[in-house]
Design a protein around this motif. Sequence first.
Motif, PDB file in Angstrom:
ATOM      1  N   THR A 178       0.833  -1.211   0.000  1.00 54.35           N
ATOM      2  CA  THR A 178       0.000   0.000   0.000  1.00 54.35           C
ATOM      3  C   THR A 178       0.867   1.260   0.000  1.00 54.35           C
ATOM      4  N   LEU A 179       2.031   1.136   0.619  1.00 59.44           N
ATOM      5  CA  LEU A 179       2.947   2.273   0.730  1.00 59.44           C
ATOM      6  C   LEU A 179       3.422   2.750  -0.644  1.00 59.44           C
ATOM      7  N   GLY A 225      -0.609  -5.638   8.390  1.00 60.04           N
ATOM      8  CA  GLY A 225      -1.834  -5.707   7.591  1.00 60.04           C
ATOM      9  C   GLY A 225      -3.089  -5.438   8.385  1.00 60.04           C
ATOM     10  N   GLY A 226      -4.182  -5.467   7.643  1.00 59.53           N
ATOM     11  CA  GLY A 226      -5.499  -5.267   8.254  1.00 59.53           C
ATOM     12  C   GLY A 226      -6.518  -5.010   7.162  1.00 59.53           C
ATOM     13  N   GLY A 227      -7.680  -4.622   7.562  1.00 57.37           N
ATOM     14  CA  GLY A 227      -8.721  -4.281   6.596  1.00 57.37           C
ATOM     15  C   GLY A 227      -8.390  -2.957   5.932  1.00 57.37           C
ATOM     16  N   MET A 228      -8.945  -2.779   4.747  1.00 54.27           N
ATOM     17  CA  MET A 228      -8.719  -1.569   3.953  1.00 54.27           C
ATOM     18  C   MET A 228      -9.086  -0.305   4.740  1.00 54.27           C
ATOM     19  N   ASP A 229     -10.085  -0.392   5.583  1.00 52.19           N
ATOM     20  CA  ASP A 229     -10.530   0.798   6.310  1.00 52.19           C
ATOM     21  C   ASP A 229      -9.545   1.241   7.387  1.00 52.19           C
ATOM     22  N   MET A 255      -0.155  -4.302   3.939  1.00 50.53           N
ATOM     23  CA  MET A 255      -1.150  -5.056   3.160  1.00 50.53           C
ATOM     24  C   MET A 255      -2.548  -4.761   3.664  1.00 50.53           C
ATOM     25  N   HIS A 256      -3.460  -4.535   2.734  1.00 52.15           N
ATOM     26  CA  HIS A 256      -4.839  -4.240   3.129  1.00 52.15           C
ATOM     27  C   HIS A 256      -5.848  -5.091   2.365  1.00 52.15           C
ATOM     28  N   MET A 271     -11.847 -16.919  -0.588  1.00 50.29           N
ATOM     29  CA  MET A 271     -10.680 -17.087  -1.448  1.00 50.29           C
ATOM     30  C   MET A 271     -11.031 -16.984  -2.929  1.00 50.29           C
ATOM     31  N   SER A 272     -12.320 -16.945  -3.245  1.00 51.02           N
ATOM     32  CA  SER A 272     -12.714 -16.996  -4.648  1.00 51.02           C
ATOM     33  C   SER A 272     -12.467 -15.677  -5.379  1.00 51.02           C
ATOM     34  N   SER A 273     -12.220 -14.618  -4.626  1.00 55.83           N
ATOM     35  CA  SER A 273     -11.789 -13.387  -5.295  1.00 55.83           C
ATOM     36  C   SER A 273     -10.440 -12.979  -4.715  1.00 55.83           C
ATOM     37  N   HIS A 274      -9.751 -12.105  -5.399  1.00 57.38           N
ATOM     38  CA  HIS A 274      -8.448 -11.665  -4.916  1.00 57.38           C
ATOM     39  C   HIS A 274      -8.626 -10.839  -3.643  1.00 57.38           C
ATOM     40  N   TYR A 275      -7.675 -10.934  -2.721  1.00 59.23           N
ATOM     41  CA  TYR A 275      -7.890 -10.316  -1.404  1.00 59.23           C
ATOM     42  C   TYR A 275      -8.033  -8.807  -1.432  1.00 59.23           C
ATOM     43  N   ARG A 276      -7.547  -8.161  -2.494  1.00 63.57           N
ATOM     44  CA  ARG A 276      -7.675  -6.702  -2.536  1.00 63.57           C
ATOM     45  C   ARG A 276      -8.944  -6.236  -3.248  1.00 63.57           C
ATOM     46  N   SER A 277      -9.633  -7.138  -3.934  1.00 59.04           N
ATOM     47  CA  SER A 277     -10.862  -6.759  -4.631  1.00 59.04           C
ATOM     48  C   SER A 277     -12.030  -6.755  -3.662  1.00 59.04           C
TER      49      SER A 277
END
Length: 467
Positions: free
Chosen positions: A7-8, A225-229, A255-256, A294-300
């Motif tokens: 993310t950085l 890491g953590g959630g996007m928020d 990582m988010h 897991m069926s979608s990418h972790y950032r989507s």
Amino acid sequence: MLKIYNTLSKQKEIFHPIDADKIGIYVCGMTVYDYCHMGHARVLVMFDVITRHLRRCFPKVEYVRNITDIDDKIIARAIENKEDIYSLTNRFIDAMHEDERALGVLPPDIEPRATDAMEQMFYMVKSLIEQGMAYQASNGDVYYSVRKFAAYGKLSGKNLDDLEAGARVDVNSDKKDPLDFVLWKMAKTGEPSWASPWGHGRPGWHIECSAMSTHHLGNHFDIHGGGMDLSFPHHENEIAQSEGANGGTFVNTWMHVGFVNINDEKMSKSLNNFFTIRGVLENYDGETLRYFMMSSHYRSPLNFSDDNLNLAKTSLTRLYTAIRGLSAGSAATDEVSQRFDFETRFSAALDDDFNTPIALSILFELAKFINSKRDKDIDQAQALAQLLIKLGGYIGILQLQADVFLKHTPNNTDAGLSDAAIDAKIKQRNEARANQDFATSDRIRDELTREGIILEDGSDGTSWRRK
RNA sequence: GGCCGGAUAGCAAAGUGGUUAUGCAGGAGCCUGCAAAGCUUUAUAGACCAGUUCGAUUCUGGUUCCGGCCUCCA
């Protein structure tokens, strides 16, 4: 070669560990005043996938995931329930661990609690005050002077002046600058509090993660890491605190995990559109939920719906169907698996910023091979099934006996027909079939279908599964 | 207002400057007493407009729409 989106830097980077013998990863965990919802589930599952892969790549991984067991909401909820904060938080910590196990999430190596980290927080706040980066205001609260940290905004890409221009109300007059955030809060009467150099109070939210992560992993570690928020303001503030207090770089890779959405809108407590993990587990098993994550990418973004959950269940059913009856046997590598490089490609997918959709697609390729071989070359099918189970294990799926998965009821309760009753019906039906009495055999099959039981007649007898 | 993402076939979801993603659903066939499962095969894409290129879903610019952060939130 492992690549991770940072993310950085806003790009995928080749991951260079600080010390290849020991990777340090810290993930912001839950604030425990309620049951975990699907958003928490996604963070739990994805960092489980990530740490499982890291453990295969490196000899030692230290995975720290904290528990926030003191904050405003916890206090408010404890008062509402007329209960002690510890009895509240312990209850929800237990519930979280239960949910985690249902999702096949392995426990982190260390799970520190904020209330156990007071000394470490004091140490850090003291250091910040000594360096002039924090101050105690007239109301007794200790604040971080955001303007003293030149790099503020480097994670979220925010500019201090833009922030100030857009800042909404809540301007605390005791702050020197409206953007300053609290490190230590004075206790109000009746609130739980800890004695500190600045008086009785409790920590601000951000300081606990700076204190606990550096305490367990050192002032400079690999992944946070953590959630996007959480990227702003939480992680931005963590950087300000940790780098402000200790100097040097705090974390190399940030990582988010993306949001879980409901109808394309973020699922959140404040929007009150959330589903708890345990609520969803009443209708879907944990492995299906895990597969869905897991069926979608972790950032989507991941859209939560019954349709998508059912899709996950059907997909997993296909994989389990492929290994049914083949799970025993030797795991000899065979010519087909080598020729198609399943394992190499599977690992390469995870190496590419943990691309689980690609990894899963390789499992389906494998399933197709198994299905096409099983009548022609049982040994080869057996070996490929072993490989499928092994690769599934790398991401925490396909570890049940196929029949256990295929025959289970949604919430593992004993609703409907028992297994013995089903077997008896199948026996009756097969007797009718042997007598060419297809009217009777079809009637029995229809009865079972209505009970959610699907029959599959094979060369070696009739097998069944629950829909 | 500032700063980020995203737009892929009926649905879900990836990679990719030229060649099959993958799963579900659909068509055809094989198998089956009939089904189911499975196998073979097939159709259906890349929001819109320009540009770069021999060639773009993939690169660049613009437009539209959607989402997120700027307030506690995973």
